[in-house]
Design a protein around this motif. Structure first.
Motif, PDB file in Angstrom:
ATOM      1  N   THR A 184      -6.816   6.933  10.008  1.00  0.00           N
ATOM      2  CA  THR A 184      -7.869   6.273   9.233  1.00  0.00           C
ATOM      3  C   THR A 184      -7.854   4.784   9.564  1.00  0.00           C
ATOM      4  OG1 THR A 184      -8.776   5.891   7.004  1.00  0.00           O
ATOM      5  CG2 THR A 184      -6.392   5.853   7.230  1.00  0.00           C
TER       6      THR A 184
ATOM      7  N   ALA B 178      -0.359   6.059   3.052  1.00  0.00           N
ATOM      8  CA  ALA B 178      -1.537   5.395   3.613  1.00  0.00           C
ATOM      9  C   ALA B 178      -1.150   4.497   4.776  1.00  0.00           C
ATOM     10  CB  ALA B 178      -2.251   4.591   2.538  1.00  0.00           C
TER      11      ALA B 178
ATOM     12  N   HIS C 134     -11.288   8.561   4.710  1.00  0.00           N
ATOM     13  CA  HIS C 134      -9.985   8.129   4.207  1.00  0.00           C
ATOM     14  C   HIS C 134      -9.157   9.325   3.752  1.00  0.00           C
ATOM     15  CE1 HIS C 134     -11.393   8.650   0.069  1.00  0.00           C
ATOM     16  NE2 HIS C 134     -12.436   7.875   0.340  1.00  0.00           N
ATOM     17  N   ILE C 135      -7.960   9.065   3.227  1.00  0.00           N
ATOM     18  CA  ILE C 135      -6.995  10.132   2.953  1.00  0.00           C
ATOM     19  C   ILE C 135      -7.002  10.604   1.501  1.00  0.00           C
ATOM     20  CG2 ILE C 135      -5.521   9.221   4.784  1.00  0.00           C
ATOM     21  CD1 ILE C 135      -3.593   8.207   2.615  1.00  0.00           C
ATOM     22  N   TRP C 136      -7.788   9.955   0.619  1.00  0.00           N
ATOM     23  CA  TRP C 136      -7.746  10.283  -0.794  1.00  0.00           C
ATOM     24  C   TRP C 136      -8.802  11.327  -1.183  1.00  0.00           C
ATOM     25  CZ3 TRP C 136      -7.183   5.174   0.914  1.00  0.00           C
ATOM     26  CH2 TRP C 136      -5.900   4.627   0.703  1.00  0.00           C
TER      27      TRP C 136
ATOM     28  N   VAL D  67     -13.937  -2.451   0.305  1.00  0.00           N
ATOM     29  CA  VAL D  67     -13.727  -1.551   1.435  1.00  0.00           C
ATOM     30  C   VAL D  67     -13.256  -2.391   2.611  1.00  0.00           C
ATOM     31  CG1 VAL D  67     -14.789   0.115   2.996  1.00  0.00           C
ATOM     32  CG2 VAL D  67     -15.556  -0.021   0.615  1.00  0.00           C
TER      33      VAL D  67
ATOM     34  N   LEU E 154      -9.569   2.839   7.095  1.00  0.00           N
ATOM     35  CA  LEU E 154     -10.229   2.404   5.867  1.00  0.00           C
ATOM     36  C   LEU E 154      -9.274   2.380   4.687  1.00  0.00           C
ATOM     37  CD1 LEU E 154     -13.747   3.561   4.732  1.00  0.00           C
ATOM     38  CD2 LEU E 154     -11.868   3.536   3.104  1.00  0.00           C
ATOM     39  N   LEU E 155      -9.336   1.289   3.920  1.00  0.00           N
ATOM     40  CA  LEU E 155      -8.667   1.185   2.629  1.00  0.00           C
ATOM     41  C   LEU E 155      -9.689   0.817   1.566  1.00  0.00           C
ATOM     42  CD1 LEU E 155      -5.297  -0.746   3.203  1.00  0.00           C
ATOM     43  CD2 LEU E 155      -5.629   1.713   2.862  1.00  0.00           C
TER      44      LEU E 155
ATOM     45  N   LEU F  23      -2.642   4.859   8.548  1.00  0.00           N
ATOM     46  CA  LEU F  23      -3.227   3.728   9.262  1.00  0.00           C
ATOM     47  C   LEU F  23      -2.501   3.488  10.583  1.00  0.00           C
ATOM     48  CD1 LEU F  23      -3.633   1.309   6.231  1.00  0.00           C
ATOM     49  CD2 LEU F  23      -5.533   2.086   7.662  1.00  0.00           C
TER      50      LEU F  23
ATOM     51  N   GLU G 170       0.847  -1.185   0.000  1.00  0.00           N
ATOM     52  CA  GLU G 170       0.000   0.000   0.000  1.00  0.00           C
ATOM     53  C   GLU G 170       0.887   1.242   0.000  1.00  0.00           C
ATOM     54  OE1 GLU G 170      -2.456   2.138  -0.744  1.00  0.00           O
ATOM     55  OE2 GLU G 170      -3.747   0.504  -0.070  1.00  0.00           O
TER      56      GLU G 170
END
Length: 206
Positions: free
Chosen positions: A42, A33, A124-126, A145, A44-45, A37, A29
């Motif tokens: 977050t 990210a 999430h970060i995106w 998810v 979530l991926l 994590l 990943e």
């Protein structure tokens, strides 16, 4: 098949776990990210699998988090995460890789509806543009998810890079030496709060 870690609570502190493990599986990943994590920013991926993979599958409930650098795109990350990325040339890889955390999948959802995916944006970060790209890429495949309970190693493990770690694939095999002490990135309460919030958003958007 790899064997999942055996996790026991130590007598030192209730927030520390000792991992006695023969697990070898690691999820590749973006490094930014993995850091988010590991810091509890977050849980979530969103995944679709690598170029040569027919969708994304989780065969192990627990795995190491392996940071990658080559395909990170700052413009697809929310601030301040975009500022944490240093672009690298195609084919670049570090001589050594720091493994600082492992994760356990607690919940997994398959999502194809753009409205459902967009509703997860706060978690999430995106950016929204990244979400759009993910949905358009291999459009017949759903997004997976993942909600991850992450544990930070008290002493990160530095391993040499190997050629088999490269390529556009989700899963690789590592060799780490147990026992390894780790601390949860979030408390039980905080993690459950995020799980409930995300699960509620998905249920309401479907």
């Amino acid at each position: 098949m790899s064997v999942a870690p055996t996790v026991t609570t130590t007598t030192v502190t209730t927030t520390t776990v000792t991992t006695t493990t023969t697990v070898k599986t690691a999820l590749k990943e973006w490094a930014v990210a993995v850091q988010a994590l590991s810091q509890g920013a977050t849980i979530l991926l969103l995944r679709k699998g690598g170029i040569r993979e027919q969708g994304f599958q989780v065969n192990e409930p627990r795995f190491w988090l392996y940071p990658t650098y080559e395909h990170q795109k700052p413009h697809l990350l929310k601030p301040p995460y975009e500022q944490q990325v240093t672009p690298v040339e195609s084919g670049w890889h570090p001589e050594t890789v720091e493994i600082g955390a492992w994760a356990e999948v607690t919940h997994s959802f398959e999502v194809s509806d753009a409205a459902v995916v967009e509703s997860l944006l706060p978690f999430h970060i995106w950016t929204a543009d990244w979400v759009t790209e993910r949905l358009k890429w291999k459009p017949r495949l759903p997004l997976t998810v993942l909600l991850l309970r992450v544990y930070r190693l008290n002493q990160p493990q530095v391993i040499p890079y190997r050629s088999e770690y490269g390529g556009c694939k989700s899963w690789i095999q590592l060799e780490l030496v147990p026992p390894l002490e780790a601390t949860p990135a979030l408390s039980d309460f905080d993690y459950q709060q995020q799980v409930e919030a995300i699960s509620h958003v998905i249920a309401m958007a479907e």
